[in-house]
Design a protein around this motif. Structure first.
Motif, PDB file in Angstrom:
ATOM      1  N   ILE A  44      33.787  36.327  36.544  1.00 40.51           N
ATOM      2  CA  ILE A  44      34.603  36.059  37.737  1.00 40.51           C
ATOM      3  C   ILE A  44      34.936  34.571  37.865  1.00 40.51           C
ATOM      4  O   ILE A  44      36.091  34.202  38.071  1.00 40.51           O
ATOM      5  CB  ILE A  44      33.911  36.574  39.017  1.00 40.51           C
ATOM      6  CG1 ILE A  44      34.006  38.106  39.101  1.00 40.51           C
ATOM      7  CG2 ILE A  44      34.495  35.940  40.273  1.00 40.51           C
ATOM      8  CD1 ILE A  44      35.363  38.659  39.480  1.00 40.51           C
ATOM      9  N   ALA A  45      33.942  33.710  37.778  1.00 42.86           N
ATOM     10  CA  ALA A  45      34.173  32.268  37.988  1.00 42.86           C
ATOM     11  C   ALA A  45      35.198  31.696  37.018  1.00 42.86           C
ATOM     12  O   ALA A  45      36.062  30.912  37.420  1.00 42.86           O
ATOM     13  CB  ALA A  45      32.852  31.505  37.882  1.00 42.86           C
ATOM     14  N   GLU A  46      35.133  32.101  35.754  1.00 44.38           N
ATOM     15  CA  GLU A  46      36.065  31.544  34.768  1.00 44.38           C
ATOM     16  C   GLU A  46      37.423  32.231  34.776  1.00 44.38           C
ATOM     17  O   GLU A  46      38.398  31.678  34.273  1.00 44.38           O
ATOM     18  CB  GLU A  46      35.445  31.582  33.373  1.00 44.38           C
ATOM     19  CG  GLU A  46      35.171  32.980  32.863  1.00 44.38           C
ATOM     20  CD  GLU A  46      34.190  33.004  31.701  1.00 44.38           C
ATOM     21  OE1 GLU A  46      34.447  33.783  30.768  1.00 44.38           O
ATOM     22  OE2 GLU A  46      33.195  32.284  31.747  1.00 44.38           O
ATOM     23  N   GLY A  49      41.455  32.657  38.298  1.00 43.70           N
ATOM     24  CA  GLY A  49      42.893  32.425  38.328  1.00 43.70           C
ATOM     25  C   GLY A  49      43.730  33.674  38.108  1.00 43.70           C
ATOM     26  O   GLY A  49      44.915  33.701  38.432  1.00 43.70           O
ATOM     27  N   GLU A  50      43.124  34.736  37.595  1.00 43.03           N
ATOM     28  CA  GLU A  50      43.833  36.007  37.386  1.00 43.03           C
ATOM     29  C   GLU A  50      43.939  36.826  38.664  1.00 43.03           C
ATOM     30  O   GLU A  50      44.673  37.813  38.713  1.00 43.03           O
ATOM     31  CB  GLU A  50      43.108  36.840  36.328  1.00 43.03           C
ATOM     32  CG  GLU A  50      43.077  36.205  34.953  1.00 43.03           C
ATOM     33  CD  GLU A  50      42.238  37.008  33.968  1.00 43.03           C
ATOM     34  OE1 GLU A  50      42.236  38.258  34.038  1.00 43.03           O
ATOM     35  OE2 GLU A  50      41.573  36.369  33.123  1.00 43.03           O
ATOM     36  N   ILE A  51      43.189  36.421  39.685  1.00 43.39           N
ATOM     37  CA  ILE A  51      43.136  37.190  40.932  1.00 43.39           C
ATOM     38  C   ILE A  51      44.023  36.501  41.964  1.00 43.39           C
ATOM     39  O   ILE A  51      43.804  35.334  42.296  1.00 43.39           O
ATOM     40  CB  ILE A  51      41.684  37.286  41.443  1.00 43.39           C
ATOM     41  CG1 ILE A  51      40.792  37.912  40.374  1.00 43.39           C
ATOM     42  CG2 ILE A  51      41.627  38.083  42.743  1.00 43.39           C
ATOM     43  CD1 ILE A  51      39.306  37.840  40.675  1.00 43.39           C
ATOM     44  N   PRO A  52      45.026  37.211  42.488  1.00 42.95           N
ATOM     45  CA  PRO A  52      45.933  36.601  43.474  1.00 42.95           C
ATOM     46  C   PRO A  52      45.177  36.167  44.730  1.00 42.95           C
ATOM     47  O   PRO A  52      44.393  36.927  45.285  1.00 42.95           O
ATOM     48  CB  PRO A  52      46.920  37.723  43.811  1.00 42.95           C
ATOM     49  CG  PRO A  52      46.769  38.734  42.739  1.00 42.95           C
ATOM     50  CD  PRO A  52      45.378  38.599  42.216  1.00 42.95           C
ATOM     51  N   LYS A  53      45.415  34.947  45.161  1.00 38.34           N
ATOM     52  CA  LYS A  53      44.710  34.429  46.329  1.00 38.34           C
ATOM     53  C   LYS A  53      45.369  34.853  47.640  1.00 38.34           C
ATOM     54  O   LYS A  53      44.762  34.763  48.701  1.00 38.34           O
ATOM     55  CB  LYS A  53      44.624  32.910  46.251  1.00 38.34           C
ATOM     56  CG  LYS A  53      43.473  32.355  47.031  1.00 38.34           C
ATOM     57  CD  LYS A  53      43.130  30.958  46.598  1.00 38.34           C
ATOM     58  CE  LYS A  53      41.834  30.552  47.257  1.00 38.34           C
ATOM     59  NZ  LYS A  53      41.380  29.262  46.809  1.00 38.34           N
ATOM     60  N   ALA A  70      29.991  39.138  42.958  1.00 43.02           N
ATOM     61  CA  ALA A  70      31.381  38.730  42.735  1.00 43.02           C
ATOM     62  C   ALA A  70      32.047  38.353  44.060  1.00 43.02           C
ATOM     63  O   ALA A  70      32.797  37.371  44.128  1.00 43.02           O
ATOM     64  CB  ALA A  70      32.157  39.847  42.051  1.00 43.02           C
ATOM     65  N   TYR A  71      31.760  39.118  45.095  1.00 44.27           N
ATOM     66  CA  TYR A  71      32.279  38.834  46.439  1.00 44.27           C
ATOM     67  C   TYR A  71      31.883  37.420  46.870  1.00 44.27           C
ATOM     68  O   TYR A  71      32.712  36.646  47.350  1.00 44.27           O
ATOM     69  CB  TYR A  71      31.745  39.886  47.410  1.00 44.27           C
ATOM     70  CG  TYR A  71      31.617  39.440  48.832  1.00 44.27           C
ATOM     71  CD1 TYR A  71      32.720  39.425  49.680  1.00 44.27           C
ATOM     72  CD2 TYR A  71      30.394  39.030  49.347  1.00 44.27           C
ATOM     73  CE1 TYR A  71      32.600  39.009  51.001  1.00 44.27           C
ATOM     74  CE2 TYR A  71      30.262  38.621  50.658  1.00 44.27           C
ATOM     75  CZ  TYR A  71      31.368  38.610  51.479  1.00 44.27           C
ATOM     76  OH  TYR A  71      31.254  38.203  52.785  1.00 44.27           O
ATOM     77  N   GLU A  76      33.390  31.852  48.013  1.00 43.98           N
ATOM     78  CA  GLU A  76      33.189  30.414  47.793  1.00 43.98           C
ATOM     79  C   GLU A  76      34.457  29.730  47.302  1.00 43.98           C
ATOM     80  O   GLU A  76      34.650  28.537  47.519  1.00 43.98           O
ATOM     81  CB  GLU A  76      32.049  30.181  46.798  1.00 43.98           C
ATOM     82  CG  GLU A  76      30.687  30.485  47.374  1.00 43.98           C
ATOM     83  CD  GLU A  76      29.563  30.379  46.360  1.00 43.98           C
ATOM     84  OE1 GLU A  76      29.823  30.240  45.145  1.00 43.98           O
ATOM     85  OE2 GLU A  76      28.390  30.465  46.796  1.00 43.98           O
ATOM     86  N   LYS A  77      35.334  30.483  46.652  1.00 46.41           N
ATOM     87  CA  LYS A  77      36.609  29.947  46.160  1.00 46.41           C
ATOM     88  C   LYS A  77      37.728  30.108  47.182  1.00 46.41           C
ATOM     89  O   LYS A  77      38.894  29.824  46.897  1.00 46.41           O
ATOM     90  CB  LYS A  77      37.018  30.652  44.859  1.00 46.41           C
ATOM     91  CG  LYS A  77      36.043  30.464  43.729  1.00 46.41           C
ATOM     92  CD  LYS A  77      36.151  29.092  43.134  1.00 46.41           C
ATOM     93  CE  LYS A  77      35.284  28.993  41.891  1.00 46.41           C
ATOM     94  NZ  LYS A  77      35.257  27.649  41.353  1.00 46.41           N
ATOM     95  N   GLY A  78      37.406  30.622  48.382  1.00 47.84           N
ATOM     96  CA  GLY A  78      38.395  30.739  49.449  1.00 47.84           C
ATOM     97  C   GLY A  78      39.165  32.043  49.492  1.00 47.84           C
ATOM     98  O   GLY A  78      40.172  32.142  50.197  1.00 47.84           O
TER      99      GLY A  78
END
Length: 100
Positions: A44-46, A49-53, A70-71, A76-78
Motif C-alpha cells: 500500500i505505502a509504495e 499513487g494508484e489509488i485516487p485521492k 491498509a486503512y 495517514e496519507k490523507g
C-alpha cells in the motif's frame, strides 16, 4: 465498517467509491469482488499513487486485520478510507461476507 454496510455500498455501485482488496495476489486469484483493485497490504505505502485521492476508499481482506492496517496507512496519507471488519470467503467465482 460492518458487513451489512459494505453490502449496501456494493449494491449501490457508487462511482465515488473504490474497493481495494488488500489480500496477496495469490489469494486474489481465488476470487475477488468485481471492480476491486488488488494492492496487498504490504504494498500500500509504495503503491498509494494508484489509488485516487478524490474517492472514498474501502479496504477488505479475508478477516479485516490487513484491511485495518491498509486503512491506517491510507488515513495517514490523507485518504477518506474505511475498512471492512468482516470475514470474506471466495470459492467458485462467488464470495460470502459475514461478521467476525
Amino acid at each position: 465498517m460492518s458487513a451489512e454496510d459494505f453490502k449496501t455500498i456494493l449494491a449501490q455501485k457508487a462511482d465515488n467509491t473504490i474497493i481495494v482488496d488488500v489480500r496477496t495476489e495469490e489469494e486474489a486469484e481465488t476470487g475477488t469482488i468485481a471492480g476491486a483493485m488488488n494492492i496487498p497490504t504490504d504494498e500500500i505505502a509504495e503503491r498509494v499513487g494508484e489509488i485516487p485521492k478524490d474517492k472514498s476508499i474501502i479496504t477488505y481482506c479475508s478477516t479485516g486485520i490487513r484491511a485495518e492496517m491498509a486503512y491506517i496507512a491510507l488515513k495517514e496519507k490523507g485518504y477518506n478510507a474505511k475498512f471492512l471488519n468482516a470475514k470474506t470467503d471466495f470459492a467458485d467465482g462467488k464470495y460470502t461476507i459475514s461478521e467476525n
